[in-house]
Design an enzyme around this catalytic site. Structure first.
Site, PDB file in Angstrom:
ATOM      1  N   LYS A 236       6.917  69.065  39.443  1.00 30.68           N
ATOM      2  CA  LYS A 236       5.510  68.746  39.709  1.00 30.68           C
ATOM      3  C   LYS A 236       5.437  67.331  40.233  1.00 30.68           C
ATOM      4  O   LYS A 236       6.318  66.508  39.947  1.00 30.68           O
ATOM      5  CB  LYS A 236       4.692  68.854  38.419  1.00 30.68           C
ATOM      6  CG  LYS A 236       3.211  69.078  38.654  1.00 30.68           C
ATOM      7  CD  LYS A 236       2.915  70.522  38.941  1.00 30.68           C
ATOM      8  CE  LYS A 236       1.442  70.779  39.164  1.00 30.68           C
ATOM      9  NZ  LYS A 236       1.193  72.231  39.248  1.00 30.68           N
TER      10      LYS A 236
HETATM   11  P1  NAD Z   1      -8.977  72.305  43.233  1.00 33.30           P
HETATM   12  O1  NAD Z   1      -8.874  70.838  43.367  1.00 33.30           O
HETATM   13  O2  NAD Z   1      -9.052  73.154  44.444  1.00 33.30           O
HETATM   14  O3  NAD Z   1     -10.252  72.679  42.324  1.00 33.30           O
HETATM   15  C1  NAD Z   1     -10.491  72.123  41.064  1.00 33.30           C
HETATM   16  C2  NAD Z   1     -11.882  72.533  40.607  1.00 33.30           C
HETATM   17  O4  NAD Z   1     -12.095  72.043  39.265  1.00 33.30           O
HETATM   18  C3  NAD Z   1     -13.000  71.952  41.455  1.00 33.30           C
HETATM   19  O5  NAD Z   1     -14.050  72.902  41.550  1.00 33.30           O
HETATM   20  C4  NAD Z   1     -13.468  70.756  40.632  1.00 33.30           C
HETATM   21  O6  NAD Z   1     -14.814  70.375  40.886  1.00 33.30           O
HETATM   22  C5  NAD Z   1     -13.308  71.322  39.241  1.00 33.30           C
HETATM   23  N1  NAD Z   1     -13.233  70.282  38.213  1.00 33.30           N
HETATM   24  C6  NAD Z   1     -12.559  69.117  38.278  1.00 33.30           C
HETATM   25  N2  NAD Z   1     -12.759  68.408  37.154  1.00 33.30           N
HETATM   26  C7  NAD Z   1     -13.547  69.172  36.371  1.00 33.30           C
HETATM   27  C8  NAD Z   1     -14.123  68.991  35.098  1.00 33.30           C
HETATM   28  N3  NAD Z   1     -13.899  67.868  34.400  1.00 33.30           N
HETATM   29  N4  NAD Z   1     -14.893  69.990  34.590  1.00 33.30           N
HETATM   30  C9  NAD Z   1     -15.121  71.109  35.303  1.00 33.30           C
HETATM   31  N5  NAD Z   1     -14.606  71.336  36.523  1.00 33.30           N
HETATM   32  C10 NAD Z   1     -13.848  70.377  37.043  1.00 33.30           C
HETATM   33  O7  NAD Z   1      -7.739  72.737  42.304  1.00 33.30           O
HETATM   34  P2  NAD Z   1      -7.045  74.168  42.196  1.00 33.30           P
HETATM   35  O8  NAD Z   1      -5.916  74.199  43.142  1.00 33.30           O
HETATM   36  O9  NAD Z   1      -8.090  75.237  42.229  1.00 33.30           O
HETATM   37  O10 NAD Z   1      -6.383  74.077  40.734  1.00 33.30           O
HETATM   38  C11 NAD Z   1      -7.151  74.400  39.559  1.00 33.30           C
HETATM   39  C12 NAD Z   1      -6.184  74.643  38.396  1.00 33.30           C
HETATM   40  O11 NAD Z   1      -5.295  75.723  38.739  1.00 33.30           O
HETATM   41  C13 NAD Z   1      -5.268  73.467  38.053  1.00 33.30           C
HETATM   42  O12 NAD Z   1      -5.041  73.463  36.658  1.00 33.30           O
HETATM   43  C14 NAD Z   1      -4.001  73.785  38.798  1.00 33.30           C
HETATM   44  O13 NAD Z   1      -2.863  73.145  38.224  1.00 33.30           O
HETATM   45  C15 NAD Z   1      -3.954  75.288  38.609  1.00 33.30           C
HETATM   46  N6  NAD Z   1      -3.107  75.989  39.587  1.00 33.30           N
HETATM   47  C16 NAD Z   1      -3.339  75.849  40.927  1.00 33.30           C
HETATM   48  C17 NAD Z   1      -2.533  76.547  41.827  1.00 33.30           C
HETATM   49  C18 NAD Z   1      -2.788  76.531  43.311  1.00 33.30           C
HETATM   50  O14 NAD Z   1      -2.109  77.297  44.034  1.00 33.30           O
HETATM   51  N7  NAD Z   1      -3.703  75.735  43.831  1.00 33.30           N
HETATM   52  C19 NAD Z   1      -1.471  77.340  41.349  1.00 33.30           C
HETATM   53  C20 NAD Z   1      -1.271  77.460  39.975  1.00 33.30           C
HETATM   54  C21 NAD Z   1      -2.105  76.775  39.112  1.00 33.30           C
END
Ligand code: NAD
Length: 412
Positions: A104
């Site tokens: 990561k």
């Molecule tokens: P992103 O940046 O696209 O979206 C994050 C979302 O969370 C946004 O809507 C943001 O406004 C919201 N957010 C941020 N802080 C917040 C808070 N304090 N309270 C409520 N909402 C909040 O990120 P993503 O890629 O969608 O990732 C989201 C989660 O999924 C993370 O934990 C990430 O590690 C996990 N994840 C992502 C992927 C991927 O392919 N992008 C893969 C596996 C896991």
């Protein structure tokens, strides 16, 4: 109880390692990262001033293949957080049986304070500082919180400017630059494939479920889109600005258009407003944390009204919160299973880049569904045979595979 995110993940590791009688001498090898790189990231801002921050790449375990994991831009993306997320990647890639290890990356920055040009300069400086430990058979970054296909394009270009044109060096790229049709939706879609497999197993009608989703970024919005398309009622979703609610189910396509314009969800027309705390306690069948880590803890786990918690985010439930949910019979579908569609999709993209052959999106989605439902079935069978939770079973399967590879390679 653990004091840090990495200790928390290691709590889950230890609980599972005991079930499979893992030899104690392997514990330190498998819980500590192989390599941690911390770098200075100076960025010249548009106003001429200099901002200096820190960036990290943690390579947790590479016994099963090149290190793989996303890059996060967030003020809290410190070394302990990145270490925890890297270790989750090791167990995740092993559980879904893709030929990668776990890694990561993170930069301690709030990207909302940066212009697009500043984001590009930050990304190039960070890539320049870590490029020597990356590579298509070494370590392959991908998007995570606050990074996206554009950031991956800049990373790929910065890496390629030193090493020659190398699209497979990062995944989650734009389609015009070697990205794979289906990758952007893969994490959210993969969550829905796993939830569908669980519902079929339990005789639950997915289309009749009331769902609440925290986070409306890449993962949360695609997941909401897929569930809405299947007929499930998504009654509440949130972003960092707060949550929106409708008893009759939200108009997810309209909310996605609204969010795509960069508007906060709470400004959407015709919805009730909730705080993120209220959202987690909203009456529903399935609660999906899809934003940040450690949002369900000992302080609010008792207030969760769902019967299923689908961990789309990484590490959204602390060990104490997990125990309280389990004691009340809430089924937790763990992150390393639920959100593994992201790394599975990255595997498909990497494979296509190396072969220089592009799959159609139908093939991508079919392969993704096969992989996710196979991983669910294996996890479920292990949980039934050990008489344990899905989380312990998922960790147990991942640990067994990594330990076997480490032994075969003579690491231990
Ligand atoms: P992103 O940046 O696209 O979206 C994050 C979302 O969370 C946004 O809507 C943001 O406004 C919201 N957010 C941020 N802080 C917040 C808070 N304090 N309270 C409520 N909402 C909040 O990120 P993503 O890629 O969608 O990732 C989201 C989660 O999924 C993370 O934990 C990430 O590690 C996990 N994840 C992502 C992927 C991927 O392919 N992008 C893969 C596996 C896991």
């Amino acid at each position: 109880m653990p004091h840090s995110a990495h200790e928390a993940v290691n709590t889950y590791f230890t609980e599972a390692a005991r079930i499979i009688d893992l030899h104690e001498e392997l514990y330190p090898v498998l819980t500590t990262p192989y390599r941690e790189l911390a770098v200075q990231v100076p960025v010249r801002l548009d106003d001429g001033s200099l901002l200096v921050t820190r960036g990290y790449r943690v390579q947790h375990n590479g016994a099963r293949g090149p290190y793989k994991g996303g890059i996060r831009y967030h003020p809290d993306a410190g070394l302990d957080e990145v270490r925890a997320l890297a270790s989750l990647m090791t167990w995740k890639t092993a559980l879904v049986n893709v030929p990668f290890g776990g890694a990561k990356g993170g930069v301690e920055i709030d990207p909302k304070m940066l212009s697009k040009a500043e984001m590009q300069r930050l990304t190039r400086r960070f890539t320049g500082a870590i490029h020597h430990i990356l590579g298509i058979y070494r370590d392959i970054p991908a998007p995570d919180v606050n990074t996206n296909a554009q950031v991956m394009a800049w990373m790929m270009d910065a890496y390629s400017s030193v090493h020659g044109y190398t699209p497979a060096a990062v995944t989650g790229k734009p389609l015009d630059l070697g990205g794979a049709p289906g990758r952007e939706a893969a994490t959210g879609r993969g969550c829905v494939y796993v939830l569908g497999a669980h519902c079929r197993q339990e005789g639950i009608d997915l289309s009749s479920q009331r769902v609440v989703v925290q986070g409306f970024g890449n993962v949360g919005s695609w997941l909401s889109h897929e569930l809405h398309a299947l007929g499930a009622k998504v009654v509440a979703v949130s972003d960092v600005s707060g949550g929106v609610f409708s008893e009759h189910g939200l108009d997810i396509p309209a909310l996605r258009s609204h969010a795509d314009e960069g508007q906060p969800l709470v400004d959407a027309p015709g919805v009730e407003i909730l705080t993120n705390d209220e959202l987690l306690a909203t009456r529903c069948d399935v609660l999906v944390p899809a934003a940040l880590g450690e949002v369900i803890t000992e302080d609010n786990a008792e207030a969760v009204q769902a019967s299923i918690v689908l961990e789309a985010a990484n590490h959204p439930v602390t060990p104490h919160g997990d125990k309280l949910l389990g004691d009340r019979g809430v089924v937790v579908i763990p992150d390393i299973l639920a959100n593994a569609g992201g790394v599975a999709g990255s595997y498909f993209e990497w494979t296509q880049n190396i072969q220089q052959f592009t799959w159609k999106e139908e093939r991508f989605n079919q392969e993704l569904e096969d992989l996710m439902t196979t991983a669910y079935a294996a996890t479920r069978a292990a949980a039934d045979s050990y008489g344990c939770t899905l989380r312990r079973a998922a960790f147990a399967l991942g640990i067994e595979r990594v330990a076997a590879a480490a032994r075969l390679r003579g690491y231990v």
